[in-house]
Design a protein around this motif. Sequence first.
Motif, PDB file in Angstrom:
ATOM      1  N   UNK A 250       0.819  -1.204   0.000  1.00  0.00           N
ATOM      2  CA  UNK A 250       0.000   0.000   0.000  1.00  0.00           C
ATOM      3  C   UNK A 250       0.860   1.264   0.000  1.00  0.00           C
ATOM      4  N   UNK A 251       0.536   2.157  -0.892  1.00  0.00           N
ATOM      5  CA  UNK A 251       1.226   3.442  -0.936  1.00  0.00           C
ATOM      6  C   UNK A 251       0.200   4.394  -1.513  1.00  0.00           C
ATOM      7  N   UNK A 252       0.173   5.643  -1.021  1.00  0.00           N
ATOM      8  CA  UNK A 252      -0.903   6.545  -1.419  1.00  0.00           C
ATOM      9  C   UNK A 252      -0.981   6.740  -2.931  1.00  0.00           C
ATOM     10  N   UNK A 253       0.195   6.813  -3.571  1.00  0.00           N
ATOM     11  CA  UNK A 253       0.235   7.036  -5.018  1.00  0.00           C
ATOM     12  C   UNK A 253      -0.343   5.866  -5.793  1.00  0.00           C
ATOM     13  N   UNK A 254       0.094   4.659  -5.440  1.00  0.00           N
ATOM     14  CA  UNK A 254      -0.428   3.537  -6.230  1.00  0.00           C
ATOM     15  C   UNK A 254      -1.882   3.212  -5.872  1.00  0.00           C
ATOM     16  N   UNK A 255      -2.308   3.629  -4.678  1.00  0.00           N
ATOM     17  CA  UNK A 255      -3.734   3.482  -4.358  1.00  0.00           C
ATOM     18  C   UNK A 255      -4.572   4.384  -5.255  1.00  0.00           C
ATOM     19  N   UNK A 256      -4.070   5.619  -5.438  1.00  0.00           N
ATOM     20  CA  UNK A 256      -4.754   6.555  -6.344  1.00  0.00           C
ATOM     21  C   UNK A 256      -4.799   5.976  -7.746  1.00  0.00           C
ATOM     22  N   UNK A 257      -3.634   5.445  -8.176  1.00  0.00           N
ATOM     23  CA  UNK A 257      -3.524   4.951  -9.537  1.00  0.00           C
ATOM     24  C   UNK A 257      -4.480   3.793  -9.781  1.00  0.00           C
ATOM     25  N   UNK A 258      -4.518   2.848  -8.832  1.00  0.00           N
ATOM     26  CA  UNK A 258      -5.364   1.681  -9.085  1.00  0.00           C
ATOM     27  C   UNK A 258      -6.842   2.005  -8.878  1.00  0.00           C
ATOM     28  N   UNK A 259      -7.133   3.012  -8.033  1.00  0.00           N
ATOM     29  CA  UNK A 259      -8.520   3.367  -7.792  1.00  0.00           C
ATOM     30  C   UNK A 259      -9.133   4.177  -8.920  1.00  0.00           C
ATOM     31  N   UNK A 260      -8.236   4.758  -9.740  1.00  0.00           N
ATOM     32  CA  UNK A 260      -8.648   5.656 -10.816  1.00  0.00           C
ATOM     33  C   UNK A 260      -9.725   5.027 -11.717  1.00  0.00           C
ATOM     34  N   UNK A 261      -9.607   3.707 -11.978  1.00  0.00           N
ATOM     35  CA  UNK A 261     -10.534   3.038 -12.888  1.00  0.00           C
ATOM     36  C   UNK A 261     -11.962   2.982 -12.327  1.00  0.00           C
ATOM     37  N   UNK A 262     -12.062   3.067 -10.986  1.00  0.00           N
ATOM     38  CA  UNK A 262     -13.388   2.918 -10.349  1.00  0.00           C
ATOM     39  C   UNK A 262     -13.927   4.250  -9.856  1.00  0.00           C
ATOM     40  N   UNK A 263     -13.247   5.336 -10.247  1.00  0.00           N
ATOM     41  CA  UNK A 263     -13.521   6.640  -9.676  1.00  0.00           C
ATOM     42  C   UNK A 263     -14.958   7.079  -9.901  1.00  0.00           C
ATOM     43  N   UNK A 264     -15.549   6.750 -11.083  1.00  0.00           N
ATOM     44  CA  UNK A 264     -16.864   7.276 -11.406  1.00  0.00           C
ATOM     45  C   UNK A 264     -17.949   6.754 -10.471  1.00  0.00           C
ATOM     46  N   UNK A 265     -17.906   5.457 -10.177  1.00  0.00           N
ATOM     47  CA  UNK A 265     -18.953   4.887  -9.328  1.00  0.00           C
ATOM     48  C   UNK A 265     -18.561   4.813  -7.863  1.00  0.00           C
ATOM     49  N   UNK A 266     -17.257   4.753  -7.586  1.00  0.00           N
ATOM     50  CA  UNK A 266     -16.813   4.571  -6.207  1.00  0.00           C
ATOM     51  C   UNK A 266     -15.768   5.624  -5.869  1.00  0.00           C
ATOM     52  N   UNK A 267     -16.221   6.862  -5.778  1.00  0.00           N
ATOM     53  CA  UNK A 267     -15.293   7.992  -5.616  1.00  0.00           C
ATOM     54  C   UNK A 267     -14.466   7.883  -4.340  1.00  0.00           C
ATOM     55  N   UNK A 268     -15.024   7.210  -3.302  1.00  0.00           N
ATOM     56  CA  UNK A 268     -14.306   7.148  -2.019  1.00  0.00           C
ATOM     57  C   UNK A 268     -12.956   6.457  -2.157  1.00  0.00           C
ATOM     58  N   UNK A 269     -12.786   5.600  -3.173  1.00  0.00           N
ATOM     59  CA  UNK A 269     -11.516   4.877  -3.332  1.00  0.00           C
ATOM     60  C   UNK A 269     -10.360   5.845  -3.577  1.00  0.00           C
ATOM     61  N   UNK A 270     -10.578   6.865  -4.420  1.00  0.00           N
ATOM     62  CA  UNK A 270      -9.497   7.812  -4.672  1.00  0.00           C
ATOM     63  C   UNK A 270      -9.526   8.975  -3.685  1.00  0.00           C
ATOM     64  N   UNK A 271     -10.695   9.214  -3.108  1.00  0.00           N
ATOM     65  CA  UNK A 271     -10.801  10.349  -2.205  1.00  0.00           C
ATOM     66  C   UNK A 271      -9.919  10.153  -0.964  1.00  0.00           C
ATOM     67  N   UNK A 272      -9.942   8.921  -0.417  1.00  0.00           N
ATOM     68  CA  UNK A 272      -9.200   8.700   0.828  1.00  0.00           C
ATOM     69  C   UNK A 272      -7.692   8.938   0.651  1.00  0.00           C
ATOM     70  N   UNK A 273      -7.019   8.258  -0.308  1.00  0.00           N
ATOM     71  CA  UNK A 273      -5.586   8.566  -0.450  1.00  0.00           C
ATOM     72  C   UNK A 273      -5.334  10.006  -0.873  1.00  0.00           C
ATOM     73  N   UNK A 274      -6.231  10.555  -1.698  1.00  0.00           N
ATOM     74  CA  UNK A 274      -6.074  11.953  -2.103  1.00  0.00           C
ATOM     75  C   UNK A 274      -6.102  12.879  -0.906  1.00  0.00           C
TER      76      UNK A 274
END
Lengths: 301, 334
Positions: A250-274
């Motif tokens: 786990x690292x904030x950057x790669x969490x953002x990167x991998x969450x990017x694909x699900x951003x539209x329906x599951x915004x919380x995935x990128x919001x937390x590391x952001x």
Amino acid sequence: MESTTRNYTTRKEFFKQYKKKSRMQEIWRMFCKNKLAVLGLILFIIIVAVAVAAPLIADYNQEALKINVPQRLKAPNSEHILGTDEMGRDIFARIVHGARISLVVGLSSVALALFIGGAFGAIAGFFGGKTDNFIMRAMDVFLCLPDVLLALAIVAAFGTNLVNMTIAIGLSFTPKFSRVVRSAVMTVRGIEYVEAARAIGSTNTHIITNHILINCIGPIIVQVTLYVASAILTISALSFIGLGIQAPIPEWGNMLASGRAYMRDHAYIVMAPGLAIFVTILALNLLGDGLRDALDPRLKQ
Amino acid sequence: MDIKKVNEDGNTLEIRNLVIHYISDDETVKAVNGVDIIIRSGKTLGLVGETGAGKTTTALSILNLVPEPQGKIISGEVLLEGKSVFEMTEHELQDMRGDKVAMIFQDPMTSLNPVLTVGDQIAESLEIHRKLNKDEAMKQAKEMLEMVGIPAERAYEYPYQFSGGMKQRVVIAIALACSPDLLIADEPTTALDVTIQAQVLNLINELKQKYHMSMLMITHDLGIVAEVCDEVSVIYGGRIVEHGTLEDIFDNMRHPYTKGLFGALPDIEVRRSELKPIKGLMPDPTNLPPGCSFHPRCDYAMEVCSKVAPENRWLDDTHCVECHLYKDTNESRL
């Protein structure tokens, strides 16, 4: 001025209050006056505490790494306070453990850059002329490569691990620190007290460390806090393109990167590391501003 | 100027035929053009002249601190107790600065480091030259502060907490910390107001006697010269135009420029007398007039003055002057 020498005994008592306060206490008192800086310090302490106590807060293997497909993409709930990611891992646990990498690499790479870049910058700024030209042109060569590219080249050549990443980011920030320190040194070196220091027989090294750098501490601290933030972003960027921290860790950057694909329906995935990156950078900037003001006795009222 | 008593024993400072130019790409500033100065042990010499006459450059050359790379020492030598400062190694220079020769700078507002306590700044030269540790140096620094009339407790304060006069006292304490043989005071009272000036001058006089220091007092204020100095050199256009004891200069002045300097002072007894400023301005040091550099402003200028530089001539044992008026006479022609 007469009165200070005349009312000696009463004055003596008056000045006792100054005697008791050491420099550190004085700085601390000034720092505490700035509410935002104190907020920054508290946030930063919390982040450091969380990073240090990460194994106590969340189990690394069970919660941050173990793939749990049935639990994937759950919105924040009582069991997973920040929800789960696309592999069903608890986002809160991953953020907590990710803080360790971000902080360690961010702080140590900036320390490296400050040490090397600061030394070169101080020498260039103090001596000027040919020395300055030689050092700064060399730094310019490094400066014209984008940081991420330079860091990327170093990591690609020596392999991706934490130490190489720290060195890579540290070296890519070195020319920036040398520029900042050089310009700060140049504004100070012409002031009369530097000449006065020379006139009492100080050596160049002593003048640079005791008279010049201490007067440049303000801009340097601000740069440090900004670049710690920027280093955290660079780690994320490297992780994003796959040359930083590798996927399951786990690292904030790669969490953002991998969450990017699900951003539209599951915004919380990128919001937390952001948000984690945002809060860390904010805390560092507030802290830096406060320190700069507290360290400069000229700003005391 | 040629000095009679060269190589006399007990000279703290000898400057011989010093020429310093500041060279930049498109012009050369001729700051000092052949200055001779001798300061005997325990004596005070006043160096008097207008702004830009080369006073500060001369002073900096004694510490070998003429700003590089523009400042070039073209010729001449500076001897401190017989030893040439231009031939010293960097290490010897560091040992000399602050220990044998100390300098009081013109502006106390900028010559103190704003982020160090005044105690630290006084202690610094003690740490360098007396090899004291921090605590011992601080203890002595406090004694120095007391000596210049500041309570020792204030050693832990920063320069911004002091008034201008107190800052200048701190600067004096720094200069005297290692009890130097020669003290250079570069317009020490210019930045201070008149009441504080008197205090600082008294302090300097006291300390000078206490430590038996020699002193070079750089100033444009003749009142200060009368109060502090034993001898006076008047500098114009980077040359010493008249030199003598206090009486020589104040009562038997010979050079038209010296006369002009006194004419520009108000006279407290003759209140109706008008001030007589010297006409014109200091010559441009990049383009000094030929012959005597004072001739365009001189009321006594003759034809020869614009062609030939006057030679230095001793009128008696203590008094010498550089002017065509005194080619063949010692009597005043002003």
